[in-house]
Design a protein around this motif. Sequence first.
Motif, PDB file in Angstrom:
ATOM      1  N   GLU A 344       0.820  -1.216   0.000  1.00  0.00           N
ATOM      2  CA  GLU A 344       0.000   0.000   0.000  1.00  0.00           C
ATOM      3  C   GLU A 344       0.855   1.268   0.000  1.00  0.00           C
ATOM      4  O   GLU A 344       0.375   2.334  -0.406  1.00  0.00           O
ATOM      5  CB  GLU A 344      -0.937  -0.003   1.205  1.00  0.00           C
ATOM      6  CG  GLU A 344      -2.001  -1.096   1.139  1.00  0.00           C
ATOM      7  CD  GLU A 344      -2.874  -1.100   2.378  1.00  0.00           C
ATOM      8  OE1 GLU A 344      -2.677  -0.221   3.251  1.00  0.00           O
ATOM      9  OE2 GLU A 344      -3.757  -1.977   2.488  1.00  0.00           O
ATOM     10  N   ILE A 345       2.090   1.185   0.497  1.00  0.00           N
ATOM     11  CA  ILE A 345       2.945   2.381   0.534  1.00  0.00           C
ATOM     12  C   ILE A 345       4.119   2.261  -0.432  1.00  0.00           C
ATOM     13  O   ILE A 345       5.081   3.015  -0.336  1.00  0.00           O
ATOM     14  CB  ILE A 345       3.462   2.650   1.968  1.00  0.00           C
ATOM     15  CG1 ILE A 345       4.303   1.464   2.471  1.00  0.00           C
ATOM     16  CG2 ILE A 345       2.336   2.941   2.917  1.00  0.00           C
ATOM     17  CD1 ILE A 345       4.945   1.742   3.814  1.00  0.00           C
ATOM     18  N   SER A 489       5.307   8.914   8.914  1.00  0.00           N
ATOM     19  CA  SER A 489       4.904  10.097   8.151  1.00  0.00           C
ATOM     20  C   SER A 489       5.672  10.277   6.856  1.00  0.00           C
ATOM     21  O   SER A 489       5.097  10.627   5.820  1.00  0.00           O
ATOM     22  CB  SER A 489       5.042  11.346   9.029  1.00  0.00           C
ATOM     23  OG  SER A 489       6.362  11.434   9.557  1.00  0.00           O
ATOM     24  N   ASP A 492       4.489   7.693   4.425  1.00  0.00           N
ATOM     25  CA  ASP A 492       3.091   7.963   4.116  1.00  0.00           C
ATOM     26  C   ASP A 492       2.989   9.083   3.086  1.00  0.00           C
ATOM     27  O   ASP A 492       2.191   9.023   2.148  1.00  0.00           O
ATOM     28  CB  ASP A 492       2.345   8.348   5.402  1.00  0.00           C
ATOM     29  CG  ASP A 492       0.851   8.507   5.176  1.00  0.00           C
ATOM     30  OD1 ASP A 492       0.247   7.595   4.588  1.00  0.00           O
ATOM     31  OD2 ASP A 492       0.301   9.545   5.576  1.00  0.00           O
ATOM     32  N   SER A 493       3.828  10.124   3.244  1.00  0.00           N
ATOM     33  CA  SER A 493       3.804  11.238   2.291  1.00  0.00           C
ATOM     34  C   SER A 493       4.293  10.799   0.914  1.00  0.00           C
ATOM     35  O   SER A 493       3.770  11.238  -0.112  1.00  0.00           O
ATOM     36  CB  SER A 493       4.657  12.396   2.808  1.00  0.00           C
ATOM     37  OG  SER A 493       6.007  11.985   2.985  1.00  0.00           O
ATOM     38  N   SER A 495       3.995   7.741  -0.322  1.00  0.00           N
ATOM     39  CA  SER A 495       2.985   6.849  -0.907  1.00  0.00           C
ATOM     40  C   SER A 495       1.792   7.616  -1.466  1.00  0.00           C
ATOM     41  O   SER A 495       1.061   7.094  -2.301  1.00  0.00           O
ATOM     42  CB  SER A 495       2.507   5.851   0.148  1.00  0.00           C
ATOM     43  OG  SER A 495       1.763   6.513   1.165  1.00  0.00           O
ATOM     44  N   LYS A 496       1.592   8.864  -1.002  1.00  0.00           N
ATOM     45  CA  LYS A 496       0.439   9.649  -1.452  1.00  0.00           C
ATOM     46  C   LYS A 496       0.755  10.519  -2.674  1.00  0.00           C
ATOM     47  O   LYS A 496      -0.084  11.296  -3.118  1.00  0.00           O
ATOM     48  CB  LYS A 496      -0.060  10.528  -0.309  1.00  0.00           C
ATOM     49  CG  LYS A 496      -0.693   9.713   0.825  1.00  0.00           C
ATOM     50  CD  LYS A 496      -1.149  10.606   1.965  1.00  0.00           C
ATOM     51  CE  LYS A 496      -1.780   9.771   3.075  1.00  0.00           C
ATOM     52  NZ  LYS A 496      -2.185  10.611   4.239  1.00  0.00           N
ATOM     53  N   LEU A 497       1.966  10.402  -3.201  1.00  0.00           N
ATOM     54  CA  LEU A 497       2.315  11.165  -4.401  1.00  0.00           C
ATOM     55  C   LEU A 497       1.422  10.751  -5.577  1.00  0.00           C
ATOM     56  O   LEU A 497       1.136   9.564  -5.762  1.00  0.00           O
ATOM     57  CB  LEU A 497       3.782  10.933  -4.769  1.00  0.00           C
ATOM     58  CG  LEU A 497       4.832  11.540  -3.832  1.00  0.00           C
ATOM     59  CD1 LEU A 497       6.217  11.021  -4.202  1.00  0.00           C
ATOM     60  CD2 LEU A 497       4.808  13.062  -3.886  1.00  0.00           C
ATOM     61  N   GLN A 498       1.007  11.734  -6.353  1.00  0.00           N
ATOM     62  CA  GLN A 498       0.174  11.476  -7.543  1.00  0.00           C
ATOM     63  C   GLN A 498       1.069  11.557  -8.778  1.00  0.00           C
ATOM     64  O   GLN A 498       1.418  12.638  -9.256  1.00  0.00           O
ATOM     65  CB  GLN A 498      -0.959  12.503  -7.617  1.00  0.00           C
ATOM     66  CG  GLN A 498      -1.898  12.435  -6.414  1.00  0.00           C
ATOM     67  CD  GLN A 498      -2.928  13.538  -6.412  1.00  0.00           C
ATOM     68  OE1 GLN A 498      -2.898  14.427  -7.263  1.00  0.00           O
ATOM     69  NE2 GLN A 498      -3.835  13.490  -5.463  1.00  0.00           N
ATOM     70  N   GLN A 533       4.393  18.351  -4.446  1.00  0.00           N
ATOM     71  CA  GLN A 533       4.454  17.235  -3.493  1.00  0.00           C
ATOM     72  C   GLN A 533       5.891  16.776  -3.293  1.00  0.00           C
ATOM     73  O   GLN A 533       6.313  16.479  -2.164  1.00  0.00           O
ATOM     74  CB  GLN A 533       3.591  16.071  -3.993  1.00  0.00           C
ATOM     75  CG  GLN A 533       2.095  16.355  -3.937  1.00  0.00           C
ATOM     76  CD  GLN A 533       1.288  15.219  -4.536  1.00  0.00           C
ATOM     77  OE1 GLN A 533       1.731  14.533  -5.471  1.00  0.00           O
ATOM     78  NE2 GLN A 533       0.091  15.016  -4.014  1.00  0.00           N
TER      79      GLN A 533
END
Length: 566
Positions: A344-345, A489, A492-493, A495-498, A533
């Motif tokens: 997931e990450i 954190s 997590d940041s 993994s949230k990259l688009q 990001q």
Amino acid sequence: MAFCIYARKSTESNDRQVLSIEAQVNELKQVARKDKLKIAKVYTESQSAKSTGRPIFDSMIKELKKGKIQGILCWKIDRLTRNLLDGAVISDLLEQGYIQEIRTPMQVYRNNGIDRLMSGIDMLFARKFIDDLSENVKRGLKAKAEHGWMPGRAPLGYKSDQGEKGFREIIPDPELFDLVRRLWDLLLSGVRSVPEILQIANNQWGFRVPSRRNKAGSPLGRSSLYNIFTNPFYYGLFIYQGKEYKGKHKPMITVQEFQHAQELLGRTDRAKPKKYKFTYTGSFRCAKCGSMITSEQKHKVLKSTGETRSYTYYHCSLGKDHNCSRKSITESELDAQIKDMIAEITIPDGYLQWIFKYYEHVRGKEKQKDSSQRKWIEKSLSEIKVKLDNLTNLMIDPENNDHHLLSTHDFSKRKSELLELKTRLESQLEEKHTDGRQELELTKEAFEFALYARVWFEKGNADRKRAIIQKLFSNREIGDQKVLMTAKSHFDSISKLQFPSYIKNTTFEPAVLGLRKGKTEAQRTQLSNFLRQLDDVRTFFMRNSRAFNDFPPRPGRRSNQNLAKC
């Protein structure tokens, strides 16, 4: 009708509150006189009734079957039996008429349906008491072992303290601890055999093993001495119910001394304690009670092939709550859940080199900017130095004797302001002297780690797996056979990259920052958000570089100074 008195008291602790045999007999004789009962014989026995095979009880049963006695007088029905087989014998004799009455000070059981039912129920309750007691004792002893205290009698050289029963700790025996240590010293010297050590201990030292029956104690036996020399308790471990535990007691010897002793005894194969290296030991807590998750290994023989397979299970150690659920999860199930959470990450493939080139470009632009800022700061510091010198010269100028040119108050105020500014500029200059290379490398390593973490986890050994989850996740818990973790954190940041799909597997070019023609408005917006990001991720690492300078080394490559060995 002739009665017999049956009085019994077990030597076990669960009978501690029961009247002594003598007191039982005296009370029962008073009952017999009051009810005018004929007592033909008195049977007394000091033995547990939780199992069959009591000689005095069996002798009484034989007399009842011969018809010489028709009734039993006892303190309570549980004095007669606490096991189902002996209870069935009593019930059968009552039903067949061999026993006409069973009397206690509070109850009379005769040969009728209600009394037989009541006697059977009371016997079942007596058995239930034993079962519950046994379970409670086993549970308590296991919990004691898990807390690091060996259940049972302490080995020679140690003794239990005077705490509450069930919670007693094992401490060195002030009279024997040093003496037993001297036994080890003789063995470890390599010049004395076990029989020679035994003779020295008993004949020269007057060594005596404490005994409850004999206050003077008894000489040390050869088997007892061998038990001392092969007992891992003396170096800090103990075995309980086939499982090895680390004790909290004070060790008498070191592990190395114990192993050397086994070599001297010729028992190296037996003496070396089995050590299982569990992958996730110390990595998780119980989600319900907060205790550490412990592990154990079990073995199963396959009936079809006869092959023995080993399985590792993880469950709550019950360290904080003995009533906590002990649902276990196998290591394979744990691995599968962790891999899914790592997935997931994990960032998609095909973007890493683009991101690295972008960061190098940004750092290059920053270095140019930093160079001009550094020159401005150095010039400002030179000016401050001149101002401080001028201020001091004016203050000590002979014409300023009366302080009409510069008062002491003004001098102190202006000097403090200049020194404060000087300190602030020096701090900024120090920051400019660091080119950000370490932070940039850490950011790269974090991205690389996020890309390959799952592969490294699948192919890694126990140490690597443990290091990976400790770096990726915090708040690691297991509850109801489910892994519960929170991505740290920084990952997590990441993994949230688009990720813009159109830059995948491409090479970064500075011109892309100019948003060249041919890109749609949606693509330009997507790229703009992506770059923002990336800048946020890099800024985060620059501010927290010290916390993340120990990533596990990358498989197949030598770790650099920022990568701590697993």
